[in-house]
Design an enzyme around this catalytic site. Structure first.
Site, mmCIF file in Angstrom:
data_model
loop_
_atom_site.group_PDB
_atom_site.id
_atom_site.type_symbol
_atom_site.label_atom_id
_atom_site.label_comp_id
_atom_site.label_asym_id
_atom_site.label_seq_id
_atom_site.Cartn_x
_atom_site.Cartn_y
_atom_site.Cartn_z
ATOM 1 N N LEU A 60 5.733 -0.431 4.543
ATOM 2 C CA LEU A 60 5.641 -1.498 3.731
ATOM 3 C C LEU A 60 5.061 -2.638 4.537
ATOM 4 C CD1 LEU A 60 9.018 -0.797 1.780
ATOM 5 C CD2 LEU A 60 6.762 -1.056 0.771
ATOM 6 N N CYS A 105 -4.430 2.169 1.068
ATOM 7 C CA CYS A 105 -4.476 0.806 1.080
ATOM 8 C C CYS A 105 -5.457 0.646 -0.087
ATOM 9 C CB CYS A 105 -4.604 0.004 2.427
ATOM 10 S SG CYS A 105 -4.468 -1.655 2.229
ATOM 11 N N LYS A 136 -1.608 9.317 4.863
ATOM 12 C CA LYS A 136 -1.007 8.666 3.296
ATOM 13 C C LYS A 136 -2.200 8.614 2.425
ATOM 14 C CE LYS A 136 2.478 5.487 1.271
ATOM 15 N NZ LYS A 136 1.582 4.537 0.690
HETATM 16 C C1 LIG Z 1 4.935 -5.067 -0.665
HETATM 17 C C2 LIG Z 1 4.324 -3.700 -0.416
HETATM 18 C C3 LIG Z 1 3.674 -3.579 0.815
HETATM 19 C C4 LIG Z 1 3.077 -2.008 0.931
HETATM 20 N N1 LIG Z 1 2.378 -1.641 2.081
HETATM 21 C C5 LIG Z 1 2.129 -0.776 2.496
HETATM 22 C C6 LIG Z 1 1.459 -0.334 3.815
HETATM 23 O O1 LIG Z 1 1.615 -1.179 4.662
HETATM 24 N N2 LIG Z 1 1.010 0.829 3.951
HETATM 25 C C7 LIG Z 1 1.153 1.917 3.031
HETATM 26 O O2 LIG Z 1 0.506 3.137 3.128
HETATM 27 N N3 LIG Z 1 1.494 1.552 1.675
HETATM 28 C C8 LIG Z 1 2.012 0.371 1.479
HETATM 29 N N4 LIG Z 1 2.515 0.123 0.302
HETATM 30 C C9 LIG Z 1 2.666 1.136 -0.744
HETATM 31 C C10 LIG Z 1 3.840 1.856 -0.512
HETATM 32 O O3 LIG Z 1 4.086 2.532 0.585
HETATM 33 C C11 LIG Z 1 3.958 3.083 -1.828
HETATM 34 O O4 LIG Z 1 3.059 4.025 -1.437
HETATM 35 C C12 LIG Z 1 3.804 2.261 -3.216
HETATM 36 O O5 LIG Z 1 4.513 1.321 -3.456
HETATM 37 C C13 LIG Z 1 4.429 3.532 -4.218
HETATM 38 O O6 LIG Z 1 5.942 3.813 -4.051
HETATM 39 P P1 LIG Z 1 6.772 3.082 -4.916
HETATM 40 O O7 LIG Z 1 6.275 3.061 -6.255
HETATM 41 O O8 LIG Z 1 8.115 3.794 -4.506
HETATM 42 O O9 LIG Z 1 6.743 1.600 -4.900
HETATM 43 C C14 LIG Z 1 3.218 -1.036 0.052
HETATM 44 C C15 LIG Z 1 3.762 -1.312 -1.178
HETATM 45 C C16 LIG Z 1 4.311 -2.691 -1.525
HETATM 46 C C17 LIG Z 1 4.885 -2.927 -2.755
#
Ligand SMILES: Cc1cc2nc3c(=O)[nH]c(=O)nc-3n(C[C@H](O)[C@H](O)[C@H](O)COP(=O)(O)O)c2cc1C
Length: 748
Positions: free
Chosen positions: A338, A447, A487
């Site tokens: 995140l 991303c 990922k």
């Molecule tokens: C604030 C935020 C920052 C994120 N940063 C990354 C990141 O740096 N790398 C990544 O692979 N995914 C990132 N994601 C995506 C999450 O890892 C995840 O794949 C996505 O939010 C879906 O999962 P969820 O439905 O549980 O939120 C980010 C998501 C959010 C909301």
């Protein structure tokens, strides 16, 4: 487990998935839950459909089902919150990448370093002493300071008493006035600059009658802390590179011999193929002669069909080292990478609440290679993250041959890159400089952010399978014993999922590399396309199909390996007994917001592991719920103590001086922008809660609960002040979904 004050929710026991090994009848939950109550509610909803009046209808569509008595109504209409949550999530994911273009994948830095990396892309004002104390004074008794090298030219204060009385804000009274860092470590690294310095300093009388201010250390605590800590830099921080290593990186003095060898070989393969294409000769060396046409997906973004190096014409010049085995299972809930939000204190918090595996925020490969401090800051971990994970295996099932939990650790680094050489060299550098501190190196191929995507990194790689395969193969070759993972997303465009085709390629190899897997040890799939961002739910049907596919591929890989390629144990991730091919783990990700979702996905989607992102941000005790197999209705005071814990961890990580307090506040506010979305389960009419639902306006069961539900950042600042004291006059916070900047009123 829930403690006494955590009431159980009225969820139907029939509705609950239980952790493996428990059943409805034997779980503590079943005994306490008021199952009939919720069963009736759920049935009622079906029966009541036709009778729903306009107001109820409004409440049901994407709206959290909050019990009538907690709703705040105006003119008898339930007020939904403004529809901004999905937009917020996109914004949150993207916000700190606004300046990522500055990272110049092409090697040309367009902006100055200080604007990249952790927390540098937004302006939060500053939190500094009015006049700073010279470092020659900061850690010394009043009468025996170091000599200041800058003499008269030094702009900092040298008179300790004047600094304390005139330039420094008065001590904080939170945490009972005791410095949380000193309390843990027995000493405070910021010395006189600490906002709690009164708790670790005193005035003593000397023989000549003079009174001297001195700092106090607690030797017993220091010894206790030293005995348990693996401290490398700062309190409990691991994975910090030394100043010399960083200096060497900035001077390009850190060699990448394995990458150089591999990249040179790759180059000759590509050139060979180009010559063959130019000569118009069909490439007869393709093993998979049944598919002579280039795959339309290959190189689609970069137009590099011709340079597609499906070019294992000769074996690569080096082999990977044998990898540490990985394990993902129902017992190992994973916290997602995140950006910004997944900072060290937040990850530490989640680890303390039961997250088994964590990832760094996404770090860009080029600034890592250039030794940029802010990018390397992303790779630092808390010592609890570089310990073996503490889960216990249920029945020893699914365990990987040769997996050694005592050699495993919790924390992995995530990187992004748009070119193979960048990903490969960054991986070699990371794993050479931090051979013991990283569980995996994960490549971000999900991303969605424009700046990253346009550069050809992140989810753009979904559309360049050959390039991606090269990257992962190279990363695996150079990463020593550290496994490489990836990922991904469902695809880039809506209604055009490409993940399964990609997965096939990554697990089996394709074309020229058929039967020669790239060596990736685990694949995480976020069940959304780039285009969809956070609109609509994650597609768990697709994730489930992909899980079945990977299982098949894992089995098939054995067969392919038998006929075409003799695999070397070292090339294979997660080898398991009796198999010639290594198991590639598959982790599902998307919308996981309760233990119900979690176990449902393990059981029905049949993924090896489940990763949570926003669910953990909104309620970090999601991990406790997963361990307990039940909802935990945290009271507002329990939630406040989690905020307190974050503040403690923040001060430990960033320091308890004005700057560290400001940094902690900043990241706390970022987190609270998610945490405020939590609707206590006791307020809901039925479960499970849906992460996509927006709450209507509601009031909590007490004032604090109402305050915590506020989406007004002024209220988040109020919460921060309970532990970090009044915000600095220059502190600014720009909520990601509001364009207006907030500037603190001047205070004392
Ligand atoms: C604030 C935020 C920052 C994120 N940063 C990354 C990141 O740096 N790398 C990544 O692979 N995914 C990132 N994601 C995506 C999450 O890892 C995840 O794949 C996505 O939010 C879906 O999962 P969820 O439905 O549980 O939120 C980010 C998501 C959010 C909301």
């Amino acid at each position: 487990m829930t403690d006494d004050s955590s009431a159980q929710t009225q969820a139907s026991a029939d509705n609950i998935s239980h952790p493996p090994g428990t059943s409805n009848s034997d779980s503590a939950f079943a005994a306490e839950a008021s199952s009939t109550s919720v069963k009736r509610k759920v049935d009622d909803l079906g029966a009541m459909d036709s009778k729903l009046d306009a107001r109820d209808d409004k409440r049901r569509k994407g709206t959290a089902p909050i019990k009538e008595e907690y709703l705040v109504k105006s003119d008898d209409i339930v007020e939904p919150r403004p529809p901004q949550d999905e937009v917020d999530d996109d914004a949150a994911e993207a916000f700190h990448h606004k300046d990522r273009q500055a990272l110049g994948h092409n090697g040309k830095s367009k902006r100055r370093e200080k604007k990249t990396g952790q927390n540098k892309a937004r302006d939060f004002g500053s939190s500094r002493d009015q006049v700073g104390l010279c470092t020659s004074r900061a850690h010394h008794p009043e009468f025996s300071p170091d000599e200041c090298k800058f003499g008269d030219k030094c702009k900092f204060e040298h008179d300790l008493r004047r600094y304390l009385q005139e330039h420094k804000r008065k001590d904080l009274t939170t945490f009972d006035g005791v410095c949380p860092v000193w309390q843990t470590k027995g000493r405070c690294p910021v010395g006189w600059k600490c906002r709690f310095v009164g708790s670790h300093s005193k005035e003593v009388e000397r023989d000549d009658g003079r009174r001297e201010l001195i700092l106090v250390q607690d030797e017993t605590r220091m010894a206790e802390y030293a005995a348990t800590s693996v401290e490398e830099e700062g309190p409990g921080v691991a994975n910090a590179i030394t100043p010399q290593q960083r200096f060497d990186l900035t001077r390009r003095k850190v060699g990448t011999p394995k990458s150089d060898q591999f990249l040179k070989w790759l180059d000759t393969q590509v050139q060979g193929q180009r010559q063959r294409l130019e000569a118009g000769r069909p490439d007869r060396s393709h093993r998979n002669s049944s598919s002579p046409e280039p795959d339309p997906e290959q190189g689609a973004v970069n137009g590099d069909h011709k340079l597609d190096s499906r070019a294992t014409f000769a074996d690569p010049p080096l082999r990977p080292s044998e990898k540490r085995r990985l394990y993902f299972g129902a017992e190992t809930p994973v916290l997602a990478p995140l950006t910004t939000q997944g900072n060290l204190p937040f990850r530490r918090l989640c680890t303390s609440l039961g997250a088994t595996f964590t990832y760094s925020e996404m770090a860009m490969s080029l600034p890592l290679m250039q030794g940029q401090k802010s990018e390397w800051a992303l790779i630092k971990a808390h010592e609890s993250e570089v310990q073996p994970p503490t889960f216990s295996l249920k029945g020893g099932k699914n365990i990987v041959y040769d997996y050694d939990q005592s050699k495993d650790l919790c924390f992995g680094a995530q990187i992004a890159a748009n070119k193979p050489w960048l990903a490969i060299k960054a991986t070699e550098i990371l794993t050479t400089l931090l051979p013991k501190g990283l569980r995996v190196v994960d490549l971000n191929v999900g991303c969605p952010i424009d700046l990253v995507f346009r550069d050809g990194a992140g989810s753009a790689l979904m559309d360049s399978p050959p390039k991606l395969e090269k990257m992962l193969r190279g990363m695996n070759l150079v990463s020593g014993e550290t496994p490489v993972t990836v990922k991904i997303r469902t695809g880039t465009k809506d209604k055009h999922p490409t993940a399964q085709k990609l997965v096939e390629r990554l697990v089996l190899g394709a074309g020229q590399t058929a039967g020669d897997p790239c060596g990736v040890a685990a694949i995480t799939l976020h069940g959304r396309t780039r285009q969809q961002r956070y609109t609509r739910s994650a597609d768990w049907d697709y994730i489930s199909e992909t899980a079945a596919l990977i299982k098949n591929l894992n089995e098939k890989a054995d067969g392919v390996a038998d006929t075409i390629h003799e695999p070397d144990e070292r090339d294979m991730p997660n080898g398991h007994k009796g198999s010639r091919h290594g198991k590639v783990f598959f982790i599902g990700n998307g919308d996981v917001y309760s233990h119900e979702h979690y176990y449902d996905h393990i059981e029905h989607a049949k993924v090896d592991g489940v990763m949570a992102a926003r669910g953990a941000l909104i309620k970090p005790w999601l991990f406790e719920e997963i361990a307990a197999g039940q909802y935990i209705d945290k009271s507002s005071s329990e939630r406040l103590s989690i905020i307190e814990k974050f503040c403690r961890y923040g001060l430990e990580a960033w320091g308890s001086d004005e700057m560290g307090v400001g940094q902690t506040r900043r990241f706390l506010l970022e987190w609270l922008s998610f945490a405020c979305r939590y609707v206590p389960v006791g307020l809901l009419e039925y479960l499970p809660p849906n992460i996509q639902d927006r709450p209507p306006r509601y009031k909590g069961r007490d004032e604090l609960e109402t305050l915590m539900a506020s989406d007004n950042y002024l209220d988040w600042i109020k919460l921060s002040e309970m532990f970090l004291g009044p915000a600095h006059k220059d502190f600014q916070f720009v909520p990601k979904h509001k364009s207006n900047a907030y500037e603190m009123e001047a205070e004392g």
